[in-house]
Design an enzyme around this catalytic site. Structure first.
Site, mmCIF file in Angstrom:
data_model
loop_
_atom_site.group_PDB
_atom_site.id
_atom_site.type_symbol
_atom_site.label_atom_id
_atom_site.label_comp_id
_atom_site.label_asym_id
_atom_site.label_seq_id
_atom_site.Cartn_x
_atom_site.Cartn_y
_atom_site.Cartn_z
ATOM 1 N N TYR A 80 20.064 0.091 30.508
ATOM 2 C CA TYR A 80 19.203 -0.948 31.106
ATOM 3 C C TYR A 80 17.962 -1.193 30.242
ATOM 4 O O TYR A 80 17.609 -2.343 29.950
ATOM 5 C CB TYR A 80 18.808 -0.485 32.513
ATOM 6 C CG TYR A 80 17.991 -1.460 33.320
ATOM 7 C CD1 TYR A 80 18.575 -2.558 33.932
ATOM 8 C CD2 TYR A 80 16.621 -1.263 33.483
ATOM 9 C CE1 TYR A 80 17.816 -3.440 34.692
ATOM 10 C CE2 TYR A 80 15.858 -2.136 34.240
ATOM 11 C CZ TYR A 80 16.466 -3.224 34.840
ATOM 12 O OH TYR A 80 15.705 -4.096 35.583
ATOM 13 N N LYS A 83 16.870 -4.651 28.254
ATOM 14 C CA LYS A 83 15.602 -5.345 28.515
ATOM 15 C C LYS A 83 14.734 -5.407 27.257
ATOM 16 O O LYS A 83 14.039 -6.405 27.024
ATOM 17 C CB LYS A 83 14.861 -4.658 29.668
ATOM 18 C CG LYS A 83 15.602 -4.722 31.007
ATOM 19 C CD LYS A 83 15.855 -6.159 31.475
ATOM 20 C CE LYS A 83 16.402 -6.236 32.887
ATOM 21 N NZ LYS A 83 16.585 -7.612 33.359
#
Ligand code: NAP
Length: 238
Positions: free
Chosen positions: A149, A153
């Site tokens: 994740y 990002k």
């Protein structure tokens, strides 16, 4: 009347963003995958603007193209693109499955590439447009258990800054918003102990609300002289 495309717009932060644009007189294209946006579409139309629900998996290049094409066909322009769709598949790096890495990067990062890739041609012809990508504070700081994740990002930040440089000469902006801990389904599943420890690192000692992120997204999308930036909204976490 301007038009906004909001990916993953049917719930959580995306829903709040969709309503924020609608309340400000902008037509909204609500992209969704599994959450039925029927009621949201009715609510948006009740605000006196147009709404269109488009089911599309943004990680799929062709479906992302169809999403952008439908927006353009229905409303004639794509003035705002908010890449909000995102997933988590948390786990420590030692045990992280390849599928969990790929799924998160394909949705969170490639999904944004896919929509920008198709919307940029429309925005270039218009000589205007604003792209806002929803990153995360963990893309800036890293987070144990979220290598996939955080990488997705952080990748969004590089994507945004590059797109800002490429499209800026035509009056198109691209910026990132990096939320901290916001109360949605995504964070609801975390164990209480984890939530408590996160809260201890938040200066404002509370979680954020989707509407607070939506306010910032709308503001940034309308900052005509701001591009290539990352703005954290995290209660002082980072
Ligand atoms: P959420 O309530 O779980 O919503 C996620 C949204 O993404 C849903 O609308 C979902 O659509 C959509 N989505 C997932 N995969 C998709 C795909 N392949 N194609 C199209 N749509 C897809 O989470 P949220 O908290 O609102 O998160 C919104 C964004 O904010 C995400 O990018 C997330 O990473 C980011 N963010 C959240 C927090 C937080 O604390 N909540 C913090 C930092 C960043 P369906 O429901 O229709 O499947």
């Amino acid at each position: 009347m301007k038009t906004a495309v909001v990916t993953g717009g049917a719930k959580g932060i995306g829903r709040a963003i969709a309503l924020k644009f609608a309340k400000n007189g902008v037509n909204v294209v609500v992209n969704y995958l599994s959450t039925d946006p029927k009621e949201l579409v009715a609510e948006i139309e009740g605000l006196g603007v147009g709404a269109l629900a488009v089911k599309a998996d943004v990680s799929d290049f062709a479906q992302a193209e169809e999403l952008i094409n439908q927006a353009k066909e229905k409303f004639g322009s794509v003035d705002y693109l908010v890449n909000n769709a995102g997933i988590t598949r948390d786990g420590l790096i030692l045990k992280m499955k390849e599928d969990d890495f790929d799924a998160v990067v394909n949705t969170n990062l490639k999904g944004a590439f896919n929509t920008i890739r198709h919307a940029s041609g429309i925005m270039l012809k218009q000589k205007s447009g604003a792209i806002v990508n929803i990153a995360s504070v963990v893309g800036l700081t890293g987070n144990a258990g979220q290598a996939n994740y955080s990488a997705s990002k952080a990748g969004l930040v590089g994507l945004t800054k590059s797109v800002a440089k490429e499209l800026g000469s035509r009056g198109i902006t691209a910026n990132c918003v990096a939320p901290g801990f916001i109360e949605t389904d995504m964070t609801d599943t975390l164990p209480e102990a984890v939530k408590k420890s996160i809260l201890d690192s938040v200066s404002l000692r509370r979680y954020g609300k989707p509407e607070e992120v939506a306010d910032l997204v709308y503001f940034i999308a309308n900052c005509a002289y701001m591009t290539g930036q990352v703005v954290a909204i995290d209660g002082g976490m980072s």
